[in-house]
Design a protein around this motif. Structure first.
Motif, PDB file in Angstrom:
ATOM      1  N   VAL A  44       0.861  -1.184   0.000  1.00  0.00           N
ATOM      2  CA  VAL A  44       0.000   0.000   0.000  1.00  0.00           C
ATOM      3  C   VAL A  44       0.894   1.229   0.000  1.00  0.00           C
ATOM      4  O   VAL A  44       1.847   1.328   0.776  1.00  0.00           O
ATOM      5  N   ASP A  45       0.599   2.189  -0.861  1.00  0.00           N
ATOM      6  CA  ASP A  45       1.421   3.389  -1.002  1.00  0.00           C
ATOM      7  C   ASP A  45       0.834   4.587  -0.266  1.00  0.00           C
ATOM      8  O   ASP A  45       1.552   5.520   0.087  1.00  0.00           O
ATOM      9  N   GLY A  46      -0.479   4.574  -0.008  1.00  0.00           N
ATOM     10  CA  GLY A  46      -1.101   5.703   0.674  1.00  0.00           C
ATOM     11  C   GLY A  46      -2.606   5.522   0.760  1.00  0.00           C
ATOM     12  O   GLY A  46      -3.159   4.499   0.334  1.00  0.00           O
ATOM     13  N   TYR A  47      -3.258   6.528   1.334  1.00  0.00           N
ATOM     14  CA  TYR A  47      -4.707   6.502   1.501  1.00  0.00           C
ATOM     15  C   TYR A  47      -5.280   7.842   1.051  1.00  0.00           C
ATOM     16  O   TYR A  47      -4.636   8.887   1.203  1.00  0.00           O
ATOM     17  N   ALA A  48      -6.487   7.789   0.492  1.00  0.00           N
ATOM     18  CA  ALA A  48      -7.216   8.998   0.106  1.00  0.00           C
ATOM     19  C   ALA A  48      -8.488   9.064   0.935  1.00  0.00           C
ATOM     20  O   ALA A  48      -9.214   8.073   1.063  1.00  0.00           O
ATOM     21  N   VAL A  49      -8.744  10.236   1.517  1.00  0.00           N
ATOM     22  CA  VAL A  49      -9.931  10.453   2.340  1.00  0.00           C
ATOM     23  C   VAL A  49     -10.908  11.323   1.554  1.00  0.00           C
ATOM     24  O   VAL A  49     -10.512  12.356   0.982  1.00  0.00           O
ATOM     25  N   TYR A  50     -12.163  10.904   1.530  1.00  0.00           N
ATOM     26  CA  TYR A  50     -13.193  11.597   0.760  1.00  0.00           C
ATOM     27  C   TYR A  50     -14.289  12.113   1.692  1.00  0.00           C
ATOM     28  O   TYR A  50     -14.667  11.444   2.665  1.00  0.00           O
ATOM     29  N   ARG A  51     -14.793  13.295   1.376  1.00  0.00           N
ATOM     30  CA  ARG A  51     -15.957  13.855   2.077  1.00  0.00           C
ATOM     31  C   ARG A  51     -17.069  14.055   1.059  1.00  0.00           C
ATOM     32  O   ARG A  51     -16.891  14.772   0.061  1.00  0.00           O
ATOM     33  N   GLU A  52     -18.182  13.394   1.300  1.00  0.00           N
ATOM     34  CA  GLU A  52     -19.297  13.430   0.353  1.00  0.00           C
ATOM     35  C   GLU A  52     -18.819  13.113  -1.063  1.00  0.00           C
ATOM     36  O   GLU A  52     -19.236  13.742  -2.045  1.00  0.00           O
ATOM     37  N   GLY A  53     -17.910  12.137  -1.195  1.00  0.00           N
ATOM     38  CA  GLY A  53     -17.449  11.678  -2.501  1.00  0.00           C
ATOM     39  C   GLY A  53     -16.347  12.500  -3.129  1.00  0.00           C
ATOM     40  O   GLY A  53     -15.844  12.140  -4.202  1.00  0.00           O
ATOM     41  N   THR A  54     -15.927  13.599  -2.509  1.00  0.00           N
ATOM     42  CA  THR A  54     -14.857  14.443  -3.043  1.00  0.00           C
ATOM     43  C   THR A  54     -13.595  14.250  -2.209  1.00  0.00           C
ATOM     44  O   THR A  54     -13.646  14.345  -0.972  1.00  0.00           O
ATOM     45  N   LYS A  55     -12.486  13.996  -2.871  1.00  0.00           N
ATOM     46  CA  LYS A  55     -11.244  13.760  -2.131  1.00  0.00           C
ATOM     47  C   LYS A  55     -10.798  15.038  -1.438  1.00  0.00           C
ATOM     48  O   LYS A  55     -10.708  16.099  -2.050  1.00  0.00           O
ATOM     49  N   VAL A  56     -10.472  14.901  -0.137  1.00  0.00           N
ATOM     50  CA  VAL A  56     -10.041  16.066   0.633  1.00  0.00           C
ATOM     51  C   VAL A  56      -8.646  15.880   1.233  1.00  0.00           C
ATOM     52  O   VAL A  56      -8.033  16.849   1.661  1.00  0.00           O
ATOM     53  N   LYS A  57      -8.127  14.645   1.272  1.00  0.00           N
ATOM     54  CA  LYS A  57      -6.817  14.417   1.877  1.00  0.00           C
ATOM     55  C   LYS A  57      -6.143  13.220   1.211  1.00  0.00           C
ATOM     56  O   LYS A  57      -6.778  12.223   0.888  1.00  0.00           O
ATOM     57  N   ASP A  58      -4.809  13.332   0.996  1.00  0.00           N
ATOM     58  CA  ASP A  58      -3.949  12.203   0.667  1.00  0.00           C
ATOM     59  C   ASP A  58      -2.934  12.055   1.790  1.00  0.00           C
ATOM     60  O   ASP A  58      -2.306  13.053   2.194  1.00  0.00           O
ATOM     61  N   VAL A  59      -2.765  10.843   2.313  1.00  0.00           N
ATOM     62  CA  VAL A  59      -1.794  10.622   3.386  1.00  0.00           C
ATOM     63  C   VAL A  59      -0.942   9.406   3.029  1.00  0.00           C
ATOM     64  O   VAL A  59      -1.371   8.534   2.259  1.00  0.00           O
ATOM     65  N   PRO A  60       0.278   9.297   3.565  1.00  0.00           N
ATOM     66  CA  PRO A  60       1.133   8.148   3.262  1.00  0.00           C
ATOM     67  C   PRO A  60       0.626   6.869   3.916  1.00  0.00           C
ATOM     68  O   PRO A  60      -0.243   6.900   4.801  1.00  0.00           O
TER      69      PRO A  60
END
Length: 323
Positions: free
Chosen positions: A67-83
């Motif tokens: 796994v290279d990272g995670y993407a966090v979505y709010r109401e279907g829109t990406k708001v954060k990328d983290v390692p």
């Protein structure tokens, strides 16, 4: 006859060289493209920490490579990328007094995305005008080990002039967990066996005012089967005075006097504390100068030199503020 033998030898060498090159070429064949997506993150939680922030946490996903990272979505829109090493984040700038729904997706180095996690919803509290009063610190913090890799913290609630919206758990001055303001327990996972930890808890209100730290509580997790016992110095305290910090601690039991300790500040080696004669019995004390401005925070740890010359385990950390 000699010419025939030489020709035969060259032929054999050429054949061998051809076979070797062929084998090397086969070994160096490129890997097939990575088309498999990571697994979906599980255990996603969302906790409103203030009127404009939500703390999102999840469990690690898996991948056939990494796994290279995670993407966090709010109401279907990406708001954060983290390692990949980060399993929580704060989503900020949210509207007060409103529900917000979050999902998390795992990503590998090839860009493959997992399916979205199950959605979780947190409702931010309404703002309170000109709230500048922080809550009081949580009290009576205690910890119970759950095997060698997990523990549960419990505390008594802090108090606030409006309302406590979250409790933040810190380890070595780094936030590692957040629970709602109605909670008085937190379960911590992913701990390492045979390791000394120190935890504190802060209360937070809707205006992002945080309380002082609770009194720290220490935990040394059980060693893994077959591993030697923990050799960390115990009961470390750190007290700041004007321009200096004083440490006191109990050296580990090693079967011989402990004459050397290493002092680390914020995870980096600072100095070696050496007793030129027999070290003092019982508690040890060491004072050192600090040139930094008042308000500077340090995380302090110690470890002792063992009779075989190796360095033992680190103490539970202590956070101290320069005066």
């Amino acid at each position: 006859m000699q010419r025939l033998l030489a020709a035969s030898l060259l032929t054999a060498l050429g054949l061998s060289l051809t076979l070797t090159l062929t084998a090397c070429s086969a070994a160096a064949a490129p890997e097939p493209p990575d088309t498999r997506a990571p697994t979906t993150p599980l255990g996603v939680t969302a906790t409103a920490g203030s009127a404009s922030t939500v703390h999102v946490m999840w469990s690690a996903a898996a991948d056939d490579r990494a796994v290279d990272g995670y993407a966090v979505y709010r109401e279907g829109t990406k708001v954060k990328d983290v390692p990949a090493t980060t399993l929580m984040t704060d989503v900020v700038g949210l509207a007060p007094g409103a529900p917000h729904t979050f999902t998390v997706r795992a990503r590998d180095a090839a860009g493959n995305l997992s399916a979205p996690s199950s959605p979780v919803t947190a409702t931010t509290p309404r703002t309170t005008a000109e709230d500048r009063t922080p809550p009081t610190a949580p009290g009576a913090l205690r910890v119970t080990a759950d095997g060698s890799r997990a523990a549960t913290l419990r505390w008594t609630p802090g108090r606030d002039d409006t309302r406590i919206t979250a409790y933040d758990v810190y380890q070595a001055d780094t936030r590692i967990h957040t629970v709602p303001g109605t909670a008085t327990t937190a379960r911590l996972t992913g701990l390492r066996p045979g390791t000394a930890y120190a935890f504190t808890v802060r209360a937070r209100d809707a205006a992002e005012n945080s309380s002082p730290d609770s009194a720290p509580v220490d935990l040394t997790t059980a060693s893994a089967p077959g591993a030697p016992p923990n050799t960390a110095p115990r009961d470390l305290t750190a007290t700041a005075a004007r321009g200096e910090i004083t440490l006191t601690w109990t050296p580990p039991r090693t079967g011989a006097p402990v004459t050397h300790h290493e002092l680390h500040l914020d995870g980096h080696f600072a100095t070696t504390i050496v007793w030129g004669t027999t070290p003092p019995p019982g508690r040890a004390t060491y004072t050192f100068p600090v040139p930094d401005a008042p308000g500077t925070r340090y995380t302090v740890t110690l470890r002792a030199q063992l009779p075989d010359g190796t360095w033992g385990d680190f103490s539970a950390p202590r956070t101290v503020v320069v005066r």
